[in-house]
Design an enzyme around this catalytic site. Structure first.
Site, short mmCIF file in Angstrom:
data_model
loop_
_atom_site.label_atom_id
_atom_site.label_comp_id
_atom_site.label_asym_id
_atom_site.label_seq_id
_atom_site.Cartn_x
_atom_site.Cartn_y
_atom_site.Cartn_z
N PRO A 410 0.82 -1.21 0.00
CA PRO A 410 0.00 0.00 0.00
C PRO A 410 0.86 1.27 0.00
O PRO A 410 2.07 1.19 0.23
CB PRO A 410 -0.80 -0.11 1.29
N GLY A 412 2.85 4.57 0.99
CA GLY A 412 3.49 5.07 2.20
C GLY A 412 4.19 4.03 3.04
O GLY A 412 4.48 4.26 4.21
N THR A 416 9.26 3.50 -2.49
CA THR A 416 10.12 4.42 -3.24
C THR A 416 11.42 4.66 -2.49
O THR A 416 12.51 4.66 -3.09
CB THR A 416 9.39 5.77 -3.44
N SER A 785 -14.26 -12.35 -0.77
CA SER A 785 -13.99 -12.52 0.66
C SER A 785 -15.09 -11.93 1.56
O SER A 785 -15.00 -12.02 2.78
CB SER A 785 -12.64 -11.91 1.03
N LYS A 828 -5.37 -7.37 6.64
CA LYS A 828 -6.72 -7.33 7.20
C LYS A 828 -6.68 -7.32 8.72
O LYS A 828 -7.43 -6.56 9.37
CB LYS A 828 -7.53 -8.52 6.68
#
Ligand code: ADP
Length: 889
Positions: A410, A412, A416, A785, A828
């Site tokens: 995801p 952040g 990079t 799901s 999750k």
């Protein structure tokens, strides 16, 4: 000028094919045919006193007759043979006549008597054929009365047409003629004036105008122009002086006009020519001036500079040749020309590209690399280890064609910054190519130069920016490329990542191959699924799931806060953000897998602090404006530690508060809850959200996986009067819609077992519709799901029993009620933890995935593993599922 001549009554006739000799005109002819030679010999050459001959126009057979023509056979002996011979004198009709000996000759009935000004005789060798060259002067017009053959040539009985001297004198009294002759002279003068400008030899013509009688002048002038045969004939026919003059005036005027028009055209052409010549001259002068001033930045020098730059770019020989060709083309162009700037831009790119330039790679120190990775990134142990392995392989075999690393996770989570750390460890330059939203293949490969505004693709552009051929190139968001009618960027990327093909990468704009094999590619993606399989095949996926709150706290304390402070020109002396406050920011202001929002919030605090500090500084400066340095011996006072102290006298008007400010060191600002609220606003999230939302039956808490990491997804179901339809809303994909159908079917099939209907009622949908909604309606959702969550929500709805607020669930369900494993378990579980949900229902077969979840998180949570949907229901409701199903399939 010749005096009026005595015209004999008979004249030997020389035919003049398609031409007219006018009185006053002089011609030079060459006689070669036997008949004309005979005529010249007998009539001119052999006569003691130079005689006269008649020159009579002859019309070609194909030309139609105009004016009066002598009918064939008018002469006594007009045999075809004789005619043929004579016709040959002044034309090249010999062949034509030979073809058709019986051809009719059209004689004009008026001619001009001529005398020979010059005669020369020649004998051709070896044939011995005699030829003459005759210069004839036209004297006066005559009319043919009879034409007859004399040997091989013709003789005509003629009478004079031109007026005698006496007649002339009388005619000249005619006022009309006077007017006409004046007009003619004026036009002729005009013509002479025009000619005078062009050539200096018209003086003689001017003299003619004064001395020669005007009727002769008319003939002389007209004879000097190139006019058609018909016009010449009509001039010859103009026996009447007035007619002749007006015709001549018209012809002279026409000639004058045509000279003027021609002149205008040449002037125009010359004007254009001289404009560019002038520009050239001025440019030359400007260059000379600039050279003199030592100011050499004009275009030519620019091009020379460009050439120097190209020479030092180290292009391979074949590309250098290509570049030189283009440069030659550029040199020939004017800077204002349309193609100039595009050609120049192209050459600049060729010169700027790092054909050979590389960053020097020192011996790789793995320990230093590990330290540098640790320094920049907290945690991520496995990821760092994989990077070190990657670097180790490169160290042993620098040209190893290892897989391309692809960090997936995801936003952040440091994808990079990890890539840039690799560049740092290898001492290479780093360049990021953003692929998010790239749908056009030309974005990767460039546009062909034939397009207006064409440019190179992002890769070549990136290499130009970074200026070395061996950077670490980050292909950011490789999962966000799409394909449409403009081609498939993924296939272009395939070529880029293929070590076999990228040696000769062909950018359409560049149009020459560029070697990408020295580039180290690293890719990032939020999700693996959207990456086309062939592309994924070339990459090694390294997953970076989200961080736990503890990890976030550590990252914030060790990395983010120091970086943010530095970026804002602050130090920890001035701003302190205690751990407790960072925890609050994580809990109340961010709910994300990565740390980007956390960093943003910390930056907001730093900005607020910077404003405070700046204000404080202003205050000190203001105060010092009013103070005066002490001039007493106190100034010399030295402190015990030897440092100087500057004393200031404070005027008494300043209040005590200001005085204390003036001497106080800047206050250390410690962030507290009040400041958090002031700067970041009221808390955005709290742990009570789940409880609030599941306050009514029909709502269950699911866990889903999005490109932002794990998320909590509520499922709301409600029922109303209707016809038994199922309504689904919330931007759902096909798979999730099918899951809803399966869930409803399962619940309907178990109506009795679950005691969901009133006694005797078997159809749950009788007279009612069901509506299921997935909130956050703007976000598209899909995947299997949500199966267990949907069933729970429906059971809760029909039983009117609330679902436990502290329990979230995930799992795919089969029609028979089996719970199948799903992906993204770590994300999750972390998402549930973020929401403050402490119980999580997971498919039993996902047990292995729990190993990825940090133990600190697991310690505080209750994980409930289930095999069947009945187990889910058992756990999802307070006090277990009261409606024990009787049979299990
Ligand atoms: P991504 O590329 O995954 O979206 P970035 O690399 O841009 O994320 O990271 C966002 C910010 O978070 C950067 O300032 C990065 O340094 C910081 N960051 C992320 N993970 C860590 C970590 N494990 N340790 C230190 N800083 C981190």
């Amino acid at each position: 000028m010749a005096e009026p001549v005595e015209l004999p009554s008979r004249l030997a006739i020389l035919p003049f094919r398609n031409q007219v000799l006018l009185p006053g005109a002089i011609i030079r002819i060459r006689c070669t045919s036997p008949s004309s030679v005979k005529l010249v010999e007998q009539e001119l050459w052999q006569k003691e006193e130079k005689g006269l001959i008649g020159v009579l126009p002859v019309r070609d057979t194909e030309a139609t007759g105009v004016g009066s023509m002598i009918a064939p056979g008018m002469g006594s002996d007009s045999s075809g043979r004789g005619l043929k011979g004579v016709a040959d004198v002044v034309g090249d009709s010999q062949k034509q006549d030979a073809k058709n000996p019986q051809e009719v000759i059209h004689w004009h009935n008026r001619g001009v008597a001529a005398r020979a000004l010059h005669l020369s005789r020649g004998v051709e060798k070896p044939s011995g054929r005699v030829t003459y060259i005759v210069v004839l002067e036209g004297l006066c017009r005559f009319n043919v009365q009879e034409l007859s053959a004399r040997g091989t040539y013709y003789v005509a009985r003629v009478n004079r047409l031109d007026l005698t001297k006496a007649e002339l004198e009388q005619a000249e009294q005619d006022p009309d003629l006077i007017l006409l002759s004046r007009q003619f002279k004026a036009t002729a003068m005009e013509l002479i004036a025009v000619l005078e400008q062009k050539q200096k030899t018209v003086g003689r013509t001017k003299a003619l105008l004064e001395t020669v009688p005007v009727h002769r002048l008319a003939d002389i002038f007209v004879a000097s122009f190139e006019i058609s045969f018909e016009e010449q004939l009509s001039m010859l026919d103009s026996v009447d002086l007035k007619v002749r003059l007006s015709k001549a005036t018209e012809l002279v005027d026409r000639h004058l006009q045509s000279i003027r028009v021609a002149e205008k055209i040449t002037q125009k052409v010359e004007g254009q020519l001289s404009k560019s010549q002038k520009e050239f001259l001025l440019r030359q002068q400007m260059r000379a001036i600039k050279e003199e001033l030592g100011d050499n930045d004009d275009d030519e020098d620019d091009v020379a500079a460009l050439e120097r730059k190209m020479q030092s770019a180290g292009m391979p020989p074949n590309i250098w040749k290509h570049a030189q060709r283009e440069l030659r083309r550029l040199r020939k162009m004017q800077p204002q020309q349309p193609g100039y700037s595009s050609s120049r831009g192209y050459l600049e790119l060729l010169a700027d590209l790092p054909w050979q330039k590389v960053s020097e790679e020192p011996e790789l120190d793995l320990k230093a690399a590990q330290e540098s990775l640790d320094q920049d990134h907290y945690g991520l142990v496995k990821v760092k280890q994989r990077i070190i392995e990657y670097l180790a392989v490169r160290k042993l075999k620098p040209d190893a064609r290892g897989p391309v690393l692809c960090f997936v996770g995801p936003p952040g989570v440091g994808k990079t910054s990890l890539a840039s750390s690799i560049a740092k460890a290898l001492n290479r330059k780093f360049v990021r190519i953003s692929l998010g939203g790239v749908k056009d293949e030309a974005d990767i490969r460039g546009h062909r130069r034939t397009y207006v505004g064409s440019m190179p693709g992002r890769l070549i552009d990136g290499l130009k920016r970074v200026a070395v051929s061996n950077p670490v190139m980050l292909l950011d968001e490789i999962d966000k490329t799409g394909s449409d009618v403009r081609g498939d960027p993924a296939s272009a990327l395939l070529e880029v990542l293929d070590p076999e093909q990228n040696k000769t990468f062909n950018d359409h704009y560049l149009n020459v191959p560029f070697d990408l094999s020295k580039v180290i590619f690293v890719a990032t993606a939020n999700r693996v699924q959207p990456i086309p399989p062939p592309l994924l095949d070339r990459m090694e996926v390294i997953e970076l799931p989200g961080y736990t709150p503890e990890e976030k706290l550590k990252i914030a304390m060790k990395h983010l806060i120091p970086r943010v402070l530095e970026q804002h020109g602050l130090s920890s002396e001035f701003l302190q953000i205690p751990e407790g406050m960072v925890k609050l920011i994580i809990q109340r202001y961010t709910r994300e897998a990565g740390v980007r929002n956390l960093e943003r919030n910390l930056a907001a605090l730093a900005r607020a602090a910077a404003v405070k500090l700046a204000e404080q500084k202003d205050c000190v400066v203001q105060l010092s404006k009013d103070v005066h340095p002490m001039t007493t011996s106190l100034l010399d006072t030295r402190l015990a530690d030897g440092s100087d102290i500057e004393m200031e006298v404070i005027p008494m008007s300043i209040n005590r508060q200001d005085i204390s400010n003036a001497f106080a060191s800047p206050l250390t600002l410690v962030v507290d809850e009040a400041m958090l609220e002031k700067v970041l606003g009221p808390p955005r999230f709290d742990d009570r959200e789940t409880a609030d939302r599941v306050a009514s039956p029909g709502v269950s808490v699911g866990l889903v996986w999005t490109s932002f990491g794990g998320e909590v997804q509520f499922v709301e179901a409600t029922t109303m009067v209707g016809k038994g339809d199922l309504h689904l809303t919330g931007q759902l994909g096909d798979v999730i819609k099918e899951s809803a159908q399966i869930a409803l079917t399962w619940v309907r099939a178990r109506t009795a077992d679950l005691k969901l209907s009133a006694a005797g009622e078997t159809n749950l949908l009788e007279n009612r519709d069901i509506h299921i909604h997935f909130p956050a309606g703007a976000v598209p959702k899909d995947g299997p799901s949500a199966g267990v969550t949907l069933v729970t929500s429906l059971v809760s709805l029909f039983s009117q029993k609330k679902v436990r607020a502290d329990t979230a669930m995930t799992g795919e369900m089969t029609l028979r009620g089996l719970v199948l494993p799903v992906g993204g378990i770590k994300d999750k579980v972390l998402a549930a933890h973020r929401y403050g949900i402490r119980r999580v229902i997971l498919p039993e077969r996902n047990l292995k995935d729990l190993a990825e979840v940090p133990s600190a998180i697991l310690a505080g949570m209750e994980i409930l593993l289930v095999k069947r949907i009945e187990d889910v229901l058992e756990q999802a409701f307070e006090g277990g599922c009261p409606w024990k199903p009787q049979s299990k399939l």
